[in-house]
Motif scaffolding. Structure first.
Motif, short mmCIF file in Angstrom:
data_model
loop_
_atom_site.label_atom_id
_atom_site.label_comp_id
_atom_site.label_asym_id
_atom_site.label_seq_id
_atom_site.Cartn_x
_atom_site.Cartn_y
_atom_site.Cartn_z
N UNK A 59 0.83 -1.20 0.00
CA UNK A 59 0.00 0.00 0.00
C UNK A 59 0.87 1.25 0.00
N UNK A 60 1.95 1.24 0.79
CA UNK A 60 2.85 2.40 0.85
C UNK A 60 3.51 2.66 -0.49
N UNK A 61 3.71 1.60 -1.29
CA UNK A 61 4.37 1.75 -2.58
C UNK A 61 3.50 2.46 -3.62
N UNK A 62 2.19 2.50 -3.41
CA UNK A 62 1.30 3.10 -4.41
C UNK A 62 1.57 4.59 -4.58
N UNK A 63 1.56 5.43 -3.52
CA UNK A 63 1.91 6.84 -3.74
C UNK A 63 3.35 7.02 -4.22
N UNK A 64 4.25 6.15 -3.80
CA UNK A 64 5.63 6.24 -4.29
C UNK A 64 5.70 5.95 -5.78
N UNK A 65 4.91 4.99 -6.25
CA UNK A 65 4.90 4.69 -7.68
C UNK A 65 4.36 5.87 -8.48
N UNK A 66 3.28 6.49 -7.99
CA UNK A 66 2.75 7.67 -8.68
C UNK A 66 3.79 8.78 -8.74
N UNK A 67 4.50 9.00 -7.64
CA UNK A 67 5.52 10.04 -7.61
C UNK A 67 6.65 9.72 -8.58
N UNK A 68 7.06 8.46 -8.62
CA UNK A 68 8.13 8.04 -9.52
C UNK A 68 7.72 8.25 -10.98
N UNK A 69 6.50 7.85 -11.31
CA UNK A 69 6.03 8.02 -12.69
C UNK A 69 5.93 9.50 -13.05
N UNK A 70 5.55 10.33 -12.09
CA UNK A 70 5.44 11.77 -12.37
C UNK A 70 6.81 12.35 -12.72
N UNK A 71 7.86 11.88 -12.05
CA UNK A 71 9.19 12.45 -12.30
C UNK A 71 9.74 12.05 -13.67
N UNK A 72 9.28 10.92 -14.22
CA UNK A 72 9.91 10.41 -15.45
C UNK A 72 9.00 10.44 -16.67
N UNK A 73 7.70 10.75 -16.51
CA UNK A 73 6.81 10.58 -17.65
C UNK A 73 7.16 11.45 -18.86
N UNK A 74 7.79 12.64 -18.72
CA UNK A 74 8.14 13.39 -19.94
C UNK A 74 9.07 12.63 -20.87
#
Length: 377
Positions: free
Chosen positions: A75-90
């Motif tokens: 469960x804790x990894x879910x917001x971390x995954x969103x944050x990680x994807x936000x940093x790299x999606x460009x």
């Protein structure tokens, strides 16, 4: 006139390798703990043949700890995954899309990695509420995709190792004297992500870590809610076990010296007590007071060899865990009971009346309820 495609421009800041690496460190810890505890959970539920009769029954709270960590870190990894994807999606819009063999491998690993991560985390989240909107069996698919995810992650780390190493610390080699203009924004972003992880953890971990139970606002189960002070996943009505007649019920024990016992016979035998948790794969757990007959005494009466496994058969007429097996390490453990009472009361129908299995360090789905047959293997 030649038409030239231009990639979109991104004005947002912090879509950089250093921020991605900072988030990746936290996400990596969650993923590692979640994967290791998930493998432990899978082997305890579905042991391979070479391990089936040697599963450890101690520590008695072992599965409660590992499965609680598994669900909590997932469960804790879910917001971390969103944050990680936000940093790299460009980087999805880089042009040209494939610049070299190394770049192609990187993109392939990222595609598989993201797909597997999203599936694992959100399928696992749906499992905690026992909602399965798909046609396949959750457990084997979840386990298989976990290995795909780890393989893709290993490939991704290998490809990105130089960049990860360069940005692992707060400053990169060769830039120690240069100020980091995005430093304050990066710290604020990381603090926000950490707060989000802390919030979802605090409001869900109470389902397995009972001292924080009062903060259990978002978890699907509260450890104190349920009949006889214990939650119920599968009721007697759902299992098709209703109107059990005490007069007609018999416990059949097969082995070198087979026999049958009525409920009165079981109650007349020497009774033992254990304080053991029910720890379910969905993440919730709660310790309870159990009383009943030791399984080892029933085995000895049947003349079972010391290394014999035990098959447990439930009265329920359907369900994946209607028939389970106890390794000799469980069956011979002094804490393993054929329980007749829960928290000093006769078992309720939903908790397995007339008798159920309770054993240390064992998943809740294997603590078979409504037992009517024990077979020495």
């Amino acid at each position: 006139m030649k038409l030239r495609l231009k990639p979109p421009a991104f004005s947002g800041r912090l879509h950089d390798a250093r921020t991605a690496t900072s988030i990746g460190r936290l996400l990596g810890v969650c993923v590692l703990v979640c994967f290791v505890t998930g493998v432990i959970s899978h082997y305890l539920q579905h042991p391979p043949g070479w391990l089936a009769n040697d599963l450890p029954s101690r520590p008695s709270w072992g599965y409660r700890l590992t499965q609680g960590l598994h669900v909590t870190t997932g469960i804790a990894a879910i917001p971390l995954l969103f944050a990680k994807l936000w940093t790299v999606y460009p980087r999805l819009f880089e042009w040209p899309p494939l610049r070299s063999v190394r770049h192609a491998l990187e993109r392939l690993s990222v595609a598989v990695l993201v797909a597997a991560a999203v599936f694992e985390l959100f399928a696992g989240l749906l499992n905690t509420v026992q909602w399965y909107p798909w046609p396949f069996s959750f457990v084997p698919v979840h386990y298989a995709v976990a290995w795909v995810f780890v393989g893709a992650l290993a490939l991704h780390i290998a490809v990105k190792a130089p960049e990860i190493q360069a940005h692992w610390r707060k400053t990169s080699p060769g830039t120690l004297a240069l100020p980091d203009a995005d430093g304050p924004d990066r710290r604020s972003f990381l603090q926000g992500v950490t707060a989000a992880v802390g919030a979802v953890t605090l409001t869900t971990v109470g389902q397995s870590f009972t001292p924080l139970g009062r903060f259990d606002l978002l978890a699907p189960r509260h450890p104190d809610h349920g009949t006889q002070g214990l939650p119920v996943n599968r009721t007697a009505a759902v299992a098709g076990v209703t109107n059990v007649s005490v007069q007609d019920w018999r416990l059949t024990v097969t082995g070198p010296r087979p026999y049958e016992l009525t409920l009165d016979d079981l109650r007349a035998m020497r009774q033992y007590e254990s304080v053991l948790p029910i720890a379910c794969v969905e993440g919730w757990s709660k310790s309870a007071h159990w009383r009943g007959v030791r399984i080892r005494d029933l085995l000895d009466r049947a003349g079972a060899p010391p290394e014999a496994m035990l098959r447990v058969v439930s009265m329920e007429n359907r369900g994946s865990y209607r028939i389970t097996e106890l390794a000799h390490t469980y069956a011979r453990d002094e804490l393993t009971l054929l329980a007749l009472r829960l928290n000093r009361e006769v078992l309720s129908p939903d908790h397995g009346f007339p008798a159920r299995i309770i054993a240390p360090n064992r998943p809740g789905v294997l603590q078979t309820k409504w037992v009517h047959r024990l077979e020495v293997l």
